[in-house]
Scaffold this motif. Structure first.
Motif, PDB file in Angstrom:
ATOM      1  N   ILE A  17      81.945  90.651  53.875  1.00 63.38           N
ATOM      2  CA  ILE A  17      83.108  90.084  53.170  1.00 63.38           C
ATOM      3  C   ILE A  17      83.181  88.573  53.407  1.00 63.38           C
ATOM      4  O   ILE A  17      83.340  87.793  52.459  1.00 63.38           O
ATOM      5  CB  ILE A  17      84.404  90.786  53.618  1.00 63.38           C
ATOM      6  CG1 ILE A  17      84.422  92.233  53.118  1.00 63.38           C
ATOM      7  CG2 ILE A  17      85.643  90.029  53.127  1.00 63.38           C
ATOM      8  CD1 ILE A  17      85.507  93.115  53.734  1.00 63.38           C
ATOM      9  N   VAL A  18      83.071  88.158  54.666  1.00 60.37           N
ATOM     10  CA  VAL A  18      83.141  86.733  54.999  1.00 60.37           C
ATOM     11  C   VAL A  18      81.992  85.976  54.334  1.00 60.37           C
ATOM     12  O   VAL A  18      82.200  84.901  53.762  1.00 60.37           O
ATOM     13  CB  VAL A  18      83.140  86.525  56.531  1.00 60.37           C
ATOM     14  CG1 VAL A  18      82.987  85.050  56.878  1.00 60.37           C
ATOM     15  CG2 VAL A  18      84.409  87.098  57.142  1.00 60.37           C
ATOM     16  N   ALA A  19      80.801  86.537  54.368  1.00 59.74           N
ATOM     17  CA  ALA A  19      79.641  85.877  53.764  1.00 59.74           C
ATOM     18  C   ALA A  19      79.830  85.688  52.261  1.00 59.74           C
ATOM     19  O   ALA A  19      79.470  84.638  51.717  1.00 59.74           O
ATOM     20  CB  ALA A  19      78.378  86.689  54.038  1.00 59.74           C
ATOM     21  N   GLU A  20      80.408  86.680  51.592  1.00 57.78           N
ATOM     22  CA  GLU A  20      80.654  86.553  50.149  1.00 57.78           C
ATOM     23  C   GLU A  20      81.652  85.445  49.860  1.00 57.78           C
ATOM     24  O   GLU A  20      81.462  84.651  48.942  1.00 57.78           O
ATOM     25  CB  GLU A  20      81.171  87.878  49.586  1.00 57.78           C
ATOM     26  CG  GLU A  20      80.112  88.961  49.512  1.00 57.78           C
ATOM     27  CD  GLU A  20      80.664  90.322  49.122  1.00 57.78           C
ATOM     28  OE1 GLU A  20      81.893  90.461  48.939  1.00 57.78           O
ATOM     29  OE2 GLU A  20      79.856  91.259  49.021  1.00 57.78           O
ATOM     30  N   ILE A  21      82.707  85.378  50.645  1.00 55.68           N
ATOM     31  CA  ILE A  21      83.742  84.370  50.400  1.00 55.68           C
ATOM     32  C   ILE A  21      83.267  82.975  50.808  1.00 55.68           C
ATOM     33  O   ILE A  21      83.504  82.000  50.102  1.00 55.68           O
ATOM     34  CB  ILE A  21      85.052  84.772  51.109  1.00 55.68           C
ATOM     35  CG1 ILE A  21      85.620  86.015  50.399  1.00 55.68           C
ATOM     36  CG2 ILE A  21      86.057  83.635  51.105  1.00 55.68           C
ATOM     37  CD1 ILE A  21      86.772  86.677  51.082  1.00 55.68           C
ATOM     38  N   ALA A  22      82.568  82.878  51.924  1.00 51.49           N
ATOM     39  CA  ALA A  22      82.066  81.583  52.398  1.00 51.49           C
ATOM     40  C   ALA A  22      80.805  81.147  51.659  1.00 51.49           C
ATOM     41  O   ALA A  22      80.380  80.000  51.775  1.00 51.49           O
ATOM     42  CB  ALA A  22      81.790  81.643  53.891  1.00 51.49           C
ATOM     43  N   GLU A  23      80.200  82.094  50.929  1.00 55.24           N
ATOM     44  CA  GLU A  23      78.976  81.843  50.184  1.00 55.24           C
ATOM     45  C   GLU A  23      77.824  81.410  51.087  1.00 55.24           C
ATOM     46  O   GLU A  23      77.039  80.523  50.734  1.00 55.24           O
ATOM     47  CB  GLU A  23      79.217  80.836  49.064  1.00 55.24           C
ATOM     48  CG  GLU A  23      80.228  81.332  48.044  1.00 55.24           C
ATOM     49  CD  GLU A  23      80.500  80.344  46.920  1.00 55.24           C
ATOM     50  OE1 GLU A  23      80.082  79.177  47.022  1.00 55.24           O
ATOM     51  OE2 GLU A  23      81.152  80.771  45.952  1.00 55.24           O
ATOM     52  N   MET A  43      91.390  81.328  51.550  1.00 58.55           N
ATOM     53  CA  MET A  43      90.192  82.152  51.689  1.00 58.55           C
ATOM     54  C   MET A  43      90.400  83.218  52.769  1.00 58.55           C
ATOM     55  O   MET A  43      89.916  84.342  52.635  1.00 58.55           O
ATOM     56  CB  MET A  43      88.978  81.280  52.005  1.00 58.55           C
ATOM     57  CG  MET A  43      88.601  80.356  50.847  1.00 58.55           C
ATOM     58  SD  MET A  43      87.471  79.055  51.364  1.00 58.55           S
ATOM     59  CE  MET A  43      85.911  79.844  51.001  1.00 58.55           C
ATOM     60  N   VAL A  44      91.134  82.866  53.826  1.00 59.96           N
ATOM     61  CA  VAL A  44      91.446  83.859  54.861  1.00 59.96           C
ATOM     62  C   VAL A  44      92.273  84.986  54.251  1.00 59.96           C
ATOM     63  O   VAL A  44      92.022  86.165  54.528  1.00 59.96           O
ATOM     64  CB  VAL A  44      92.180  83.216  56.060  1.00 59.96           C
ATOM     65  CG1 VAL A  44      92.699  84.285  57.012  1.00 59.96           C
ATOM     66  CG2 VAL A  44      91.269  82.256  56.797  1.00 59.96           C
ATOM     67  N   ILE A  45      93.222  84.639  53.406  1.00 55.35           N
ATOM     68  CA  ILE A  45      94.035  85.666  52.733  1.00 55.35           C
ATOM     69  C   ILE A  45      93.125  86.577  51.905  1.00 55.35           C
ATOM     70  O   ILE A  45      93.280  87.799  51.917  1.00 55.35           O
ATOM     71  CB  ILE A  45      95.116  85.029  51.826  1.00 55.35           C
ATOM     72  CG1 ILE A  45      96.079  84.187  52.645  1.00 55.35           C
ATOM     73  CG2 ILE A  45      95.847  86.087  51.009  1.00 55.35           C
ATOM     74  CD1 ILE A  45      96.916  84.942  53.640  1.00 55.35           C
ATOM     75  N   GLU A  46      92.177  86.003  51.204  1.00 55.96           N
ATOM     76  CA  GLU A  46      91.238  86.798  50.415  1.00 55.96           C
ATOM     77  C   GLU A  46      90.410  87.724  51.309  1.00 55.96           C
ATOM     78  O   GLU A  46      90.181  88.894  50.985  1.00 55.96           O
ATOM     79  CB  GLU A  46      90.329  85.886  49.597  1.00 55.96           C
ATOM     80  CG  GLU A  46      89.453  86.647  48.633  1.00 55.96           C
ATOM     81  CD  GLU A  46      88.627  85.754  47.730  1.00 55.96           C
ATOM     82  OE1 GLU A  46      87.736  86.303  47.050  1.00 55.96           O
ATOM     83  OE2 GLU A  46      88.854  84.525  47.700  1.00 55.96           O
ATOM     84  N   ILE A  47      89.979  87.211  52.453  1.00 53.60           N
ATOM     85  CA  ILE A  47      89.234  88.036  53.417  1.00 53.60           C
ATOM     86  C   ILE A  47      90.102  89.206  53.868  1.00 53.60           C
ATOM     87  O   ILE A  47      89.654  90.353  53.890  1.00 53.60           O
ATOM     88  CB  ILE A  47      88.783  87.184  54.622  1.00 53.60           C
ATOM     89  CG1 ILE A  47      87.682  86.207  54.203  1.00 53.60           C
ATOM     90  CG2 ILE A  47      88.313  88.074  55.776  1.00 53.60           C
ATOM     91  CD1 ILE A  47      87.362  85.130  55.221  1.00 53.60           C
ATOM     92  N   VAL A  48      91.345  88.916  54.217  1.00 52.18           N
ATOM     93  CA  VAL A  48      92.260  89.958  54.693  1.00 52.18           C
ATOM     94  C   VAL A  48      92.479  91.028  53.624  1.00 52.18           C
ATOM     95  O   VAL A  48      92.433  92.229  53.915  1.00 52.18           O
ATOM     96  CB  VAL A  48      93.605  89.340  55.150  1.00 52.18           C
ATOM     97  CG1 VAL A  48      94.661  90.400  55.382  1.00 52.18           C
ATOM     98  CG2 VAL A  48      93.391  88.502  56.417  1.00 52.18           C
TER      99      VAL A  48
END
Length: 85
Positions: A17-23, A43-48
């Motif tokens: 999940i983090v890798a997808e959001i952080a690219e 982005m943290v909200i999206e991760i959560v």
């Protein structure tokens, strides 16, 4: 997605999940999200939200500041999941 909450499985799901959001996949378990991965508060909200969906848990807003790196995120998820069972 039915997810078994073993420590390694939890970490791999959250890492994805983090890798997808952080690219990027180039980060260590203890790398700070904001400093190393340039993950901002939105982005943290999206991760959560993605974690909530993946593990079928509800993460209280008070826990969000604890999502600072991969290891801490895994601990938070396991803590919440164990309390909801």
């Amino acid at each position: 997605m039915t997810t078994n909450l073993t420590s390694e499985n939890t970490k791999e799901v959250i890492r994805t999940i983090v890798a997808e959001i952080a690219e990027t996949t180039e980060f260590q378990d203890t790398d700070p999200f904001n400093e190393t991965l340039n993950i901002d508060s939105m982005m943290v909200i999206e991760i959560v939200v993605r974690i909530e969906k993946a593990f079928k848990i509800s993460i209280p807003e008070s826990y969000i500041p604890r999502f600072t790196d991969l290891n801490e995120s895994v601990l938070v998820v396991q803590e919440i999941a164990s309390g909801e069972k």
